[in-house]
Design a protein around this motif. Structure first.
Motif, PDB file in Angstrom:
ATOM      1  N   PRO A 246       0.833  -1.216   0.000  1.00  0.00           N
ATOM      2  CA  PRO A 246       0.000   0.000   0.000  1.00  0.00           C
ATOM      3  C   PRO A 246       0.862   1.258   0.000  1.00  0.00           C
ATOM      4  CG  PRO A 246      -0.806  -1.587   1.592  1.00  0.00           C
ATOM      5  CD  PRO A 246       0.514  -2.110   1.119  1.00  0.00           C
ATOM      6  N   SER A 247       0.382   2.307  -0.655  1.00  0.00           N
ATOM      7  CA  SER A 247       1.185   3.514  -0.841  1.00  0.00           C
ATOM      8  C   SER A 247       1.613   4.143   0.485  1.00  0.00           C
ATOM      9  CB  SER A 247       0.414   4.537  -1.680  1.00  0.00           C
ATOM     10  OG  SER A 247      -0.813   4.872  -1.056  1.00  0.00           O
ATOM     11  N   LEU A 248       0.732   4.116   1.488  1.00  0.00           N
ATOM     12  CA  LEU A 248       1.078   4.708   2.777  1.00  0.00           C
ATOM     13  C   LEU A 248       2.227   3.955   3.435  1.00  0.00           C
ATOM     14  CD1 LEU A 248       0.140   7.088   4.554  1.00  0.00           C
ATOM     15  CD2 LEU A 248      -1.244   5.458   5.840  1.00  0.00           C
ATOM     16  N   LEU A 249       2.217   2.625   3.315  1.00  0.00           N
ATOM     17  CA  LEU A 249       3.297   1.831   3.892  1.00  0.00           C
ATOM     18  C   LEU A 249       4.590   2.047   3.115  1.00  0.00           C
ATOM     19  CD1 LEU A 249       4.264  -0.203   5.949  1.00  0.00           C
ATOM     20  CD2 LEU A 249       3.359  -2.045   4.509  1.00  0.00           C
ATOM     21  N   THR A 250       4.499   2.148   1.795  1.00  0.00           N
ATOM     22  CA  THR A 250       5.676   2.419   0.968  1.00  0.00           C
ATOM     23  C   THR A 250       6.309   3.741   1.369  1.00  0.00           C
ATOM     24  OG1 THR A 250       4.777   1.194  -0.902  1.00  0.00           O
ATOM     25  CG2 THR A 250       6.509   2.788  -1.389  1.00  0.00           C
ATOM     26  N   LYS A 251       5.471   4.751   1.575  1.00  0.00           N
ATOM     27  CA  LYS A 251       5.971   6.064   1.985  1.00  0.00           C
ATOM     28  C   LYS A 251       6.607   5.972   3.371  1.00  0.00           C
ATOM     29  CE  LYS A 251       4.092   9.915   0.779  1.00  0.00           C
ATOM     30  NZ  LYS A 251       3.213  11.081   0.546  1.00  0.00           N
ATOM     31  N   GLY A 252       5.975   5.239   4.265  1.00  0.00           N
ATOM     32  CA  GLY A 252       6.517   5.106   5.614  1.00  0.00           C
ATOM     33  C   GLY A 252       7.855   4.401   5.644  1.00  0.00           C
ATOM     34  N   LEU A 253       8.028   3.408   4.779  1.00  0.00           N
ATOM     35  CA  LEU A 253       9.292   2.675   4.726  1.00  0.00           C
ATOM     36  C   LEU A 253      10.440   3.573   4.288  1.00  0.00           C
ATOM     37  CD1 LEU A 253       7.851  -0.583   3.204  1.00  0.00           C
ATOM     38  CD2 LEU A 253       9.376  -0.571   5.190  1.00  0.00           C
ATOM     39  N   LYS A 254      10.157   4.537   3.445  1.00  0.00           N
ATOM     40  CA  LYS A 254      11.206   5.464   3.009  1.00  0.00           C
ATOM     41  C   LYS A 254      11.412   6.581   4.037  1.00  0.00           C
ATOM     42  CE  LYS A 254      11.055   4.876  -2.009  1.00  0.00           C
ATOM     43  NZ  LYS A 254       9.797   4.257  -2.419  1.00  0.00           N
ATOM     44  N   GLY A 255      10.379   6.900   4.799  1.00  0.00           N
ATOM     45  CA  GLY A 255      10.511   7.911   5.842  1.00  0.00           C
ATOM     46  C   GLY A 255      11.021   9.239   5.310  1.00  0.00           C
ATOM     47  N   PRO A 256      12.075   9.799   5.926  1.00  0.00           N
ATOM     48  CA  PRO A 256      12.596  11.101   5.490  1.00  0.00           C
ATOM     49  C   PRO A 256      13.046  11.127   4.031  1.00  0.00           C
ATOM     50  CG  PRO A 256      13.488  10.507   7.636  1.00  0.00           C
ATOM     51  CD  PRO A 256      12.767   9.294   7.123  1.00  0.00           C
ATOM     52  N   MET A 257      13.375   9.969   3.472  1.00  0.00           N
ATOM     53  CA  MET A 257      13.882   9.926   2.097  1.00  0.00           C
ATOM     54  C   MET A 257      12.813  10.251   1.061  1.00  0.00           C
ATOM     55  SD  MET A 257      16.502   6.730   2.476  1.00  0.00           S
ATOM     56  CE  MET A 257      15.391   5.815   3.544  1.00  0.00           C
ATOM     57  N   ASN A 258      11.556  10.371   1.488  1.00  0.00           N
ATOM     58  CA  ASN A 258      10.512  10.838   0.575  1.00  0.00           C
ATOM     59  C   ASN A 258      10.797  12.239   0.048  1.00  0.00           C
ATOM     60  OD1 ASN A 258       8.225   8.786   0.506  1.00  0.00           O
ATOM     61  ND2 ASN A 258       8.555   8.972   2.705  1.00  0.00           N
ATOM     62  N   ILE A 259      11.701  12.951   0.699  1.00  0.00           N
ATOM     63  CA  ILE A 259      12.077  14.289   0.245  1.00  0.00           C
ATOM     64  C   ILE A 259      12.666  14.229  -1.168  1.00  0.00           C
ATOM     65  CG2 ILE A 259      13.653  16.232   0.678  1.00  0.00           C
ATOM     66  CD1 ILE A 259      13.305  15.640   3.694  1.00  0.00           C
ATOM     67  N   PHE A 260      13.323  13.118  -1.497  1.00  0.00           N
ATOM     68  CA  PHE A 260      13.920  12.984  -2.825  1.00  0.00           C
ATOM     69  C   PHE A 260      12.850  12.759  -3.891  1.00  0.00           C
ATOM     70  CE2 PHE A 260      17.531  11.843  -0.136  1.00  0.00           C
ATOM     71  CZ  PHE A 260      18.561  12.525  -0.765  1.00  0.00           C
ATOM     72  N   PRO A 261      13.075  13.279  -5.109  1.00  0.00           N
ATOM     73  CA  PRO A 261      12.156  12.981  -6.221  1.00  0.00           C
ATOM     74  C   PRO A 261      12.144  11.490  -6.544  1.00  0.00           C
ATOM     75  CG  PRO A 261      13.616  14.826  -6.763  1.00  0.00           C
ATOM     76  CD  PRO A 261      14.141  14.218  -5.494  1.00  0.00           C
ATOM     77  N   LEU A 262      11.084  11.042  -7.194  1.00  0.00           N
ATOM     78  CA  LEU A 262      10.896   9.608  -7.458  1.00  0.00           C
ATOM     79  C   LEU A 262      12.007   8.996  -8.300  1.00  0.00           C
ATOM     80  CD1 LEU A 262       7.045   9.403  -8.073  1.00  0.00           C
ATOM     81  CD2 LEU A 262       8.322   8.499  -6.124  1.00  0.00           C
ATOM     82  N   PHE A 263      12.700   9.805  -9.116  1.00  0.00           N
ATOM     83  CA  PHE A 263      13.708   9.204  -9.995  1.00  0.00           C
ATOM     84  C   PHE A 263      14.926   8.678  -9.234  1.00  0.00           C
ATOM     85  CE2 PHE A 263      14.498  13.880 -10.385  1.00  0.00           C
ATOM     86  CZ  PHE A 263      15.778  13.949  -9.861  1.00  0.00           C
ATOM     87  N   PHE A 264      15.025   8.960  -7.944  1.00  0.00           N
ATOM     88  CA  PHE A 264      16.102   8.393  -7.143  1.00  0.00           C
ATOM     89  C   PHE A 264      15.820   6.946  -6.718  1.00  0.00           C
ATOM     90  CE2 PHE A 264      17.314  12.824  -6.606  1.00  0.00           C
ATOM     91  CZ  PHE A 264      18.689  12.750  -6.580  1.00  0.00           C
ATOM     92  N   PHE A 265      14.591   6.503  -6.881  1.00  0.00           N
ATOM     93  CA  PHE A 265      14.191   5.198  -6.361  1.00  0.00           C
ATOM     94  C   PHE A 265      13.984   4.186  -7.486  1.00  0.00           C
ATOM     95  CE2 PHE A 265      12.637   8.482  -3.402  1.00  0.00           C
ATOM     96  CZ  PHE A 265      13.411   8.143  -2.304  1.00  0.00           C
TER      97      PHE A 265
END
Length: 234
Positions: free
Chosen positions: A5-24
């Motif tokens: 789920p998107s919320l869990l995916t976001k939580g797993l990255k935590g602070p790293m969500n600051i980076f744009p998606l192309f880093f992942f």
């Protein structure tokens, strides 16, 4: 459940969500998730009802995996709230971290066999970073140092036994948060060697220009052009 789920995916990255998606990358995401959670177990659950049950239950009743899932869900909510408040130039209330801290503490008491156990130190890294975002000056910088220390202790690896590339991205954030642009640029360069790409090179060009190394910026400008030309040819 077919995918995380998107919320869990976001939580797993935590602070790293600051980076744009192309880093992942999907392969890095999957490896990152599997180091923290039993993804096969989650695939067989109806996530909506599972999460409702988690949020209602006393923390001390939850299993090791349940606490981890709840922690990352809460981390996503905390991240969204902090970033929203900062964009509005408002000070995030410290209370939004209380539940996240409580989950981490219960996990350590009930399930942690070592003070350097990877999830426990990863959780401490996230909490310390979130705390740092709420402050200014020397207090924020000290918390960034602490967050970086905890992430290093988590010692998360890629499939070749090297530090997971996302830990480099986390390090970039802590260094930028302390105003260490030269060090942050070098950490991002290390990441680019593992996962090169035109967008990453574009960010590196700007960072090298910011620290005054225009000759290095020009080298990455050439690399970026070569990457773009290869992509067009393909």
């Amino acid at each position: 459940m077919n995918k995380t789920p998107s919320l869990l995916t976001k939580g797993l990255k935590g602070p790293m969500n600051i980076f744009p998606l192309f880093f992942f990358h999907d392969d890095l995401d999957n490896l990152w998730q599997s180091t923290s959670l039993d993804m096969q177990r989650l695939e067989h659950m109806h996530f909506g009802s599972y999460l409702k049950n988690l949020e209602k239950a006393p923390l001390s009743y939850l299993s090791e995996q349940d606490l981890k899932v709840l922690f990352f869900i809460e981390a996503a909510k905390v991240y969204e709230r902090i970033m929203s408040d900062l964009k509005r130039n408002e000070e995030p209330p410290i209370e939004i971290l209380f539940k996240l801290e409580s989950i981490g503490e219960v996990y350590k008491l009930e399930h942690c066999k070592s003070s350097k156990e990877s999830f426990a130190t990863l959780a401490s890294a996230f909490v310390s970073f979130f705390h740092a975002l709420m402050y200014r000056g020397n207090r924020s910088r000290k918390l960034m140092v602490l967050a970086e220390h905890y992430m290093e202790e988590a010692n998360l690896k890629d499939e070749k036994g090297r530090p997971h590339p996302y830990t480099l991205l986390f390090k970039v954030l802590t260094q930028v948060g302390r105003g260490l642009w030269r060090e942050a640029t070098e950490s991002l360069r290390e990441y680019s060697e593992l996962y090169p790409g035109s967008h990453v090179y574009k960010v590196l060009i700007r960072m090298y220009e910011k620290i005054g190394l225009t000759s290095v910026a020009n080298l990455f400008r050439e690399k970026r052009q070569e990457t773009l030309e290869r992509n067009v040819a393909a």
